[in-house]
Write an enzyme that holds these catalytic residues in place. Structure first.
Site, PDB file in Angstrom:
ATOM      1  N   HIS A  62       0.867  -1.189   0.000  1.00 35.88           N
ATOM      2  CA  HIS A  62       0.000   0.000   0.000  1.00 35.88           C
ATOM      3  C   HIS A  62       0.897   1.231   0.000  1.00 35.88           C
ATOM      4  O   HIS A  62       1.569   1.508   0.998  1.00 35.88           O
ATOM      5  CB  HIS A  62      -0.904  -0.004   1.237  1.00 35.88           C
ATOM      6  CG  HIS A  62      -1.863  -1.159   1.259  1.00 35.88           C
ATOM      7  ND1 HIS A  62      -3.116  -1.097   0.683  1.00 35.88           N
ATOM      8  CD2 HIS A  62      -1.750  -2.417   1.755  1.00 35.88           C
ATOM      9  CE1 HIS A  62      -3.739  -2.263   0.844  1.00 35.88           C
ATOM     10  NE2 HIS A  62      -2.920  -3.080   1.490  1.00 35.88           N
ATOM     11  N   LEU A  63       0.911   1.958  -1.100  1.00 33.43           N
ATOM     12  CA  LEU A  63       1.733   3.180  -1.179  1.00 33.43           C
ATOM     13  C   LEU A  63       0.951   4.419  -0.738  1.00 33.43           C
ATOM     14  O   LEU A  63       1.537   5.478  -0.544  1.00 33.43           O
ATOM     15  CB  LEU A  63       2.283   3.377  -2.607  1.00 33.43           C
ATOM     16  CG  LEU A  63       3.325   2.351  -3.081  1.00 33.43           C
ATOM     17  CD1 LEU A  63       3.732   2.644  -4.527  1.00 33.43           C
ATOM     18  CD2 LEU A  63       4.552   2.336  -2.175  1.00 33.43           C
ATOM     19  N   ASP A 152      -8.645  -5.230  -2.480  1.00 33.98           N
ATOM     20  CA  ASP A 152      -7.955  -5.472  -1.213  1.00 33.98           C
ATOM     21  C   ASP A 152      -8.316  -4.462  -0.130  1.00 33.98           C
ATOM     22  O   ASP A 152      -8.443  -3.261  -0.373  1.00 33.98           O
ATOM     23  CB  ASP A 152      -6.444  -5.467  -1.405  1.00 33.98           C
ATOM     24  CG  ASP A 152      -5.751  -5.763  -0.081  1.00 33.98           C
ATOM     25  OD1 ASP A 152      -5.996  -6.839   0.455  1.00 33.98           O
ATOM     26  OD2 ASP A 152      -5.022  -4.895   0.416  1.00 33.98           O
ATOM     27  N   HIS A 179      -8.684 -10.636  -1.719  1.00 31.09           N
ATOM     28  CA  HIS A 179      -8.689 -10.484  -0.261  1.00 31.09           C
ATOM     29  C   HIS A 179      -9.909 -11.284   0.192  1.00 31.09           C
ATOM     30  O   HIS A 179     -11.034 -10.813   0.091  1.00 31.09           O
ATOM     31  CB  HIS A 179      -8.805  -8.990   0.080  1.00 31.09           C
ATOM     32  CG  HIS A 179      -9.109  -8.695   1.518  1.00 31.09           C
ATOM     33  ND1 HIS A 179      -8.254  -7.980   2.313  1.00 31.09           N
ATOM     34  CD2 HIS A 179     -10.183  -8.988   2.291  1.00 31.09           C
ATOM     35  CE1 HIS A 179      -8.790  -7.843   3.528  1.00 31.09           C
ATOM     36  NE2 HIS A 179      -9.959  -8.440   3.537  1.00 31.09           N
ATOM     37  N   HIS A 232      -2.347 -12.716   1.177  1.00 40.36           N
ATOM     38  CA  HIS A 232      -2.183 -12.707   2.639  1.00 40.36           C
ATOM     39  C   HIS A 232      -2.945 -13.818   3.358  1.00 40.36           C
ATOM     40  O   HIS A 232      -3.753 -13.560   4.235  1.00 40.36           O
ATOM     41  CB  HIS A 232      -2.429 -11.328   3.267  1.00 40.36           C
ATOM     42  CG  HIS A 232      -3.734 -10.635   3.020  1.00 40.36           C
ATOM     43  ND1 HIS A 232      -4.937 -11.241   3.126  1.00 40.36           N
ATOM     44  CD2 HIS A 232      -3.993  -9.330   2.722  1.00 40.36           C
ATOM     45  CE1 HIS A 232      -5.896 -10.347   2.898  1.00 40.36           C
ATOM     46  NE2 HIS A 232      -5.348  -9.189   2.643  1.00 40.36           N
ATOM     47  N   ASN A 278      -5.171  -7.179   9.253  1.00 38.39           N
ATOM     48  CA  ASN A 278      -6.249  -8.022   8.745  1.00 38.39           C
ATOM     49  C   ASN A 278      -5.787  -8.764   7.493  1.00 38.39           C
ATOM     50  O   ASN A 278      -5.424  -8.109   6.532  1.00 38.39           O
ATOM     51  CB  ASN A 278      -7.465  -7.165   8.407  1.00 38.39           C
ATOM     52  CG  ASN A 278      -8.668  -8.023   8.054  1.00 38.39           C
ATOM     53  OD1 ASN A 278      -8.771  -9.158   8.497  1.00 38.39           O
ATOM     54  ND2 ASN A 278      -9.544  -7.500   7.221  1.00 38.39           N
ATOM     55  N   ASP A 305       2.194  -7.009   2.321  1.00 40.77           N
ATOM     56  CA  ASP A 305       1.013  -6.245   2.737  1.00 40.77           C
ATOM     57  C   ASP A 305       1.460  -5.000   3.519  1.00 40.77           C
ATOM     58  O   ASP A 305       0.830  -4.624   4.526  1.00 40.77           O
ATOM     59  CB  ASP A 305       0.032  -7.088   3.545  1.00 40.77           C
ATOM     60  CG  ASP A 305      -1.346  -6.437   3.654  1.00 40.77           C
ATOM     61  OD1 ASP A 305      -1.547  -5.344   3.069  1.00 40.77           O
ATOM     62  OD2 ASP A 305      -2.225  -7.006   4.324  1.00 40.77           O
ATOM     63  N   HIS A 309       0.407   3.250   8.474  1.00 45.13           N
ATOM     64  CA  HIS A 309      -0.600   4.072   9.150  1.00 45.13           C
ATOM     65  C   HIS A 309       0.117   5.080  10.036  1.00 45.13           C
ATOM     66  O   HIS A 309       1.168   4.776  10.605  1.00 45.13           O
ATOM     67  CB  HIS A 309      -1.537   3.218  10.005  1.00 45.13           C
ATOM     68  CG  HIS A 309      -2.446   2.344   9.210  1.00 45.13           C
ATOM     69  ND1 HIS A 309      -3.417   2.850   8.364  1.00 45.13           N
ATOM     70  CD2 HIS A 309      -2.526   0.995   9.096  1.00 45.13           C
ATOM     71  CE1 HIS A 309      -4.068   1.850   7.787  1.00 45.13           C
ATOM     72  NE2 HIS A 309      -3.535   0.710   8.197  1.00 45.13           N
TER      73      HIS A 309
HETATM   74  O1  DOR Z   1      -4.131  -5.024   7.557  1.00 45.26           O
HETATM   75  C1  DOR Z   1      -4.545  -4.628   6.475  1.00 45.26           C
HETATM   76  N1  DOR Z   1      -4.313  -3.369   6.054  1.00 45.26           N
HETATM   77  N2  DOR Z   1      -5.251  -5.460   5.711  1.00 45.26           N
HETATM   78  C2  DOR Z   1      -5.856  -5.075   4.594  1.00 45.26           C
HETATM   79  O2  DOR Z   1      -6.476  -5.872   3.951  1.00 45.26           O
HETATM   80  C3  DOR Z   1      -5.792  -3.666   4.167  1.00 45.26           C
HETATM   81  C4  DOR Z   1      -4.618  -2.979   4.718  1.00 45.26           C
HETATM   82  C5  DOR Z   1      -4.684  -1.482   4.627  1.00 45.26           C
HETATM   83  O3  DOR Z   1      -5.043  -0.949   3.572  1.00 45.26           O
HETATM   84  O4  DOR Z   1      -4.317  -0.833   5.611  1.00 45.26           O
HETATM   85 ZN    ZN Z   2      -6.004  -7.367   2.249  1.00 44.06          ZN
END
Ligand code: DOR
Ligand code: ZN
Length: 422
Positions: A62-63, A152, A179, A232, A278, A305, A309
């Site tokens: 995730h960028l 996802d 997902h 995942h 998740n 993954d 955050h």
């Molecule tokens: O832990 C997760 N974070 N699982 C996901 O499926 C999405 C991802 C996110 O975008 O933060």
């Molecule tokens: Zn996911």
């Protein structure tokens, strides 16, 4: 400009190579591989005692760009990638706006080409707005450069929508990344359902919420014949479902993330939100099953993954904290420490799962050191010990459960398209 990498242990699983040799890079491609190479005017890298491997391909990153640049952006995310030996990433489409049209695909490709440190391959969404209803314009996403589609972050809840999406994806030979999760069974769970969730007083998310959805997605893959990749996977039952599907000849592949083979749900003790993601961390039996799945080929690839955050989104009550951990700067070390040094995988097997296999699944022509291939290379000291310190990470976010961990493996150099970026 040419680069000569001397005397490294060259590992190229795509060609069955594991031997001390030299690699000559000219321009953006690999020119020659062999013993005692020489080249006038080449920049020399002495790789004696080091491992030279194809740059890693991380098919789940995730960028956060566009729209959530307080967490990460294309520059910092790709910088983190190359520091971890990763030279190609697939970026997930749950950005803001989401990647459900060609304009956003083009934005990502253009920004990555101008400012990124590694190759960026965007994934588009399966459904418009990630809403699970109407299909995204899959052909248009592909034409704009998306290499896969995925919702996802969210499962596609409606099985008929998923069926139609797979049929379209198949027509356009587009990879579908699933997902797989049954939200009714998750039922608000925030960590693995079991002894630890009970002790912590947290609502549990059972393994069957994942495996039942993996089974559906495998069944739809079998029915439609689409190219389906389950991402995942975290638990023993999912490994078993995929193993059975592969045995039947279903066109399905799978990945797991480093945290699912290196941590259990005990990492959540103390209500540690940096161990919240998740799917959630599972039990020691699940870890053993994931490792067995890697060993026997049920699980084809390792992908991080990487889910950045902001601290303000993690430094809250466990129930409210965002799901996800960063992974680009620790993935190789976790594989070396928990899979190779423990004798579960050989080094070439680990490299294969982190480069050649994801590249083959994606069809992106990377993950090899063959003559003529793109000169994406990682040079690694696999014996070096490192203490993980998130303060040194290039990622904008610091949400890692591995802060302070002692791991093996230091990335010494990373080369992308013949350019030394680390
Ligand atoms: O832990 C997760 N974070 N699982 C996901 O499926 C999405 C991802 C996110 O975008 O933060
Ligand atoms: Zn996911």
């Amino acid at each position: 400009m040419s680069i000569l990498i001397k005397n490294g242990r060259v590992i190229d699983p795509a060609n069955g190579i594991d031997e001390v040799s030299d690699i000559l890079i000219e321009g953006s491609t690999i020119k020659e591989v062999g013993k005692s190479l020489s080249a006038a005017a080449a920049q020399i890298i002495d790789a004696s005692g080091l491992v030279v491997m194809p740059g890693l391909v991380d098919m789940h990153v995730h960028l956060r760009d566009p729209g959530q640049e307080h967490k990460e952006d294309i520059v910092t995310g790709t910088r983190a990638a190359v520091c971890g030996g990763v030279t190609s990433v697939v970026c997930m489409p749950n950005t803001s706006p989401v990647v459900d049209n060609k304009t956003v695909v083009e934005y990502i490709i253009n920004k990555a080409a101008r400012e990124g440190y590694c190759n960026v391959f965007p994934a588009g969404t399966i459904t418009r707005g990630l809403a699970g209803g109407e299909l995204a314009p899959i052909a248009g996403l592909k034409a704009a450069g998306a290499v896969a589609i995925s919702d996802d972050g969210m499962p596609v809840k409606n099985s008929n929508v998923m069926r139609r999406a797979m049929e379209y994806a198949k027509n356009f030979d587009m990879l579908m990344i699933c997902h797989s999760e049954d939200l009714e069974l998750v039922n608000g769970g925030v960590m693995n359902e079991g002894e630890i969730s009970t002790r912590l007083g947290l609502r549990g998310n059972p393994t069957v919420a994942e495996s039942i959805a993996v089974a559906r997605d495998c069944a739809l893959a079998e029915y439609t014949g689409a190219r389906v990749h389950i991402t995942h996977i975290s638990c023993a039952e999912s490994v078993e479902v995929i193993r059975a599907a592969k045995t039947r000849g279903v066109n399905v592949t799978a990945d797991t993330a480093p945290h699912y083979f290196s941590l259990t749900d005990a990492a959540v003790l103390g209500w540690n939100t940096n161990a919240k993601m998740n799917p959630p961390l599972r039990t020691a039996d699940d870890v053993a099953a994931i490792i067995e799945g890697l060993r026997d080929g049920t699980i084809d690839a390792i992908a991080t993954d990487h889910a950045p955050h902001h601290i303000d989104e993690k430094n809250v009550e466990f129930d409210l904290a965002m799901n996800g951990i960063i992974g680009l700067e620790t993935s190789l070390s976790l594989g070396l420490t928990h899979l190779v040094r423990t004798g579960k995988l050989t080094l070439p097997q680990l490299v294969e799962k982190m480069s050649a296999n994801p590249s083959r699944i994606l069809g992106i022509n990377r993950g090899t050191l063959a003559v003529g291939a793109a000169a994406d290379v990682a040079i690694v000291d696999i014996e070096a010990k490192r203490m993980v310190d998130v303060a040194n990470f290039k990622s904008k976010s610091k949400n890692s459960p591995f802060d302070g961990a002692e791991l093996f493996g230091e990335v010494r150099n990373t080369i992308v398209a013949g350019k030394i970026v680390v």
